[in-house]
Design an enzyme around this catalytic site. Structure first.
Site, PDB file in Angstrom:
ATOM      1  N   HIS A 186       7.117   8.312  -5.804  1.00  0.00           N
ATOM      2  CA  HIS A 186       5.688   8.490  -5.584  1.00  0.00           C
ATOM      3  C   HIS A 186       5.080   9.593  -6.448  1.00  0.00           C
ATOM      4  O   HIS A 186       4.039   9.403  -7.073  1.00  0.00           O
ATOM      5  CB  HIS A 186       5.413   8.771  -4.104  1.00  0.00           C
ATOM      6  CG  HIS A 186       4.033   8.398  -3.683  1.00  0.00           C
ATOM      7  ND1 HIS A 186       3.725   7.965  -2.423  1.00  0.00           N
ATOM      8  CD2 HIS A 186       2.848   8.372  -4.369  1.00  0.00           C
ATOM      9  CE1 HIS A 186       2.423   7.698  -2.342  1.00  0.00           C
ATOM     10  NE2 HIS A 186       1.874   7.943  -3.512  1.00  0.00           N
ATOM     11  N   TYR A 237       1.881   6.503   3.376  1.00  0.00           N
ATOM     12  CA  TYR A 237       0.657   5.904   3.883  1.00  0.00           C
ATOM     13  C   TYR A 237       0.735   5.666   5.392  1.00  0.00           C
ATOM     14  O   TYR A 237      -0.298   5.537   6.049  1.00  0.00           O
ATOM     15  CB  TYR A 237       0.355   4.563   3.203  1.00  0.00           C
ATOM     16  CG  TYR A 237       0.070   4.623   1.723  1.00  0.00           C
ATOM     17  CD1 TYR A 237      -0.053   5.839   1.041  1.00  0.00           C
ATOM     18  CD2 TYR A 237      -0.073   3.450   0.987  1.00  0.00           C
ATOM     19  CE1 TYR A 237      -0.301   5.870  -0.323  1.00  0.00           C
ATOM     20  CE2 TYR A 237      -0.331   3.470  -0.376  1.00  0.00           C
ATOM     21  CZ  TYR A 237      -0.430   4.682  -1.031  1.00  0.00           C
ATOM     22  OH  TYR A 237      -0.678   4.699  -2.379  1.00  0.00           O
TER      23      TYR A 237
END
Length: 265
Positions: free
Chosen positions: A97, A39
């Site tokens: 992830h 991110y």
């Protein structure tokens, strides 16, 4: 230490927007914050947490290790870098992830378990894993060590087969994209339920997920939306409401990156 029912997500939030969102969320009463290495906002999240005045022991911080860091000589180092950016000695939850990688599941799950053993993460888990990859992860560390599988899940994508498997293994479900990029908010069935309860469509979708036992991590850049979403914890939907939402399943997947995502169940 259970995973909070609701937290503030930070996907797609960068720079000042990420800082402001986390600051506003903490001021509104959120105590769980979800971020990820990819991110690019861990530093802003850390700054907002530091300036909030909220004690670290009262927070639940989650980050996710990006696939490029799965190699043995990068995994631990990358998580240590995340902790430095976040301004903390540990995260409450560290996740893989995405499952697909040149590095085998068996190797990166060992590294994840090592991170927990070193005290870098209080809990470990997975994200975007299908049943096959979850089984492979379980074979390495055991189901009891996998705190959650964070998956795309909304009234339009209910993932029942995967959810049933996870719950059978005692693995908690965390729902992201619960509002479906806003598509769920425009659903007339959700709107009608919201009107009956004098609630917002977002509150209805979030309450639905939480009543099914899932955690949710909606994000917003608007203080009023963050505060409104948090009120979903007090909304009780009836059996008819839940049945109507159950009928909205349409396999409405929105996130499916090539090379990272598995074959979905």
């Amino acid at each position: 230490m259970t995973i909070p029912a609701i937290g503030a997500g930070t996907f797609r939030l960068q720079g000042q927007a990420a800082f402001d969102s986390v600051r506003n969320a903490l001021e509104a009463g959120y105590r769980a914050i979800d971020t990820a290495q990819i991110y690019g906002n861990e530093a802003e999240v850390g700054q907002a947490v530091a300036q909030s005045g909220v004690a670290r022991k009262d927070l639940f911080l989650t980050t996710k290790v990006w696939n490029e860091n799965f190699v043995k000589d990068r995994f631990i180092a990358s998580l240590e870098e995340s902790l430095e950016k976040l301004g903390t000695d540990y995260v409450d939850l560290a996740l893989i992830h995405w499952p697909l990688s040149p590095v085998p599941v068996e190797e990166y799950m060992v590294a994840l378990a090592e991170a927990r053993e070193r005290g870098l993460a209080r809990r470990i888990g997975i994200s975007n894993f299908n049943i096959e990859y979850t089984k492979r992860a379980i074979a390495v560390v055991g189901a009891a060590q996998i705190a959650t599988n964070q998956i795309e899940l909304s009234p339009h994508l209910q993932n029942r087969k995967l959810v049933e498997f996870l719950q059978g293994q005692g693995i908690h479900v965390t729902s992201y994209m619960t509002l479906g990029y806003g598509k769920v908010l425009a659903d007339p069935v959700i709107g009608a339920i919201a009107a009956r309860h004098r609630a917002t469509p977002a509150q209805v979708a979030l309450a639905w997920a939480m009543q099914l036992g899932y955690s949710v991590i909606p994000s917003s850049t608007k203080r009023e939306n963050l505060a409104s979403n948090l009120l979903a914890t007090g909304l009780q939907l009836g059996a008819e409401d839940m049945a109507q939402i159950a009928a909205l399943e349409r396999n409405g997947r929105l996130v499916n990156p090539e090379g990272l995502a598995p074959a979905w169940d």
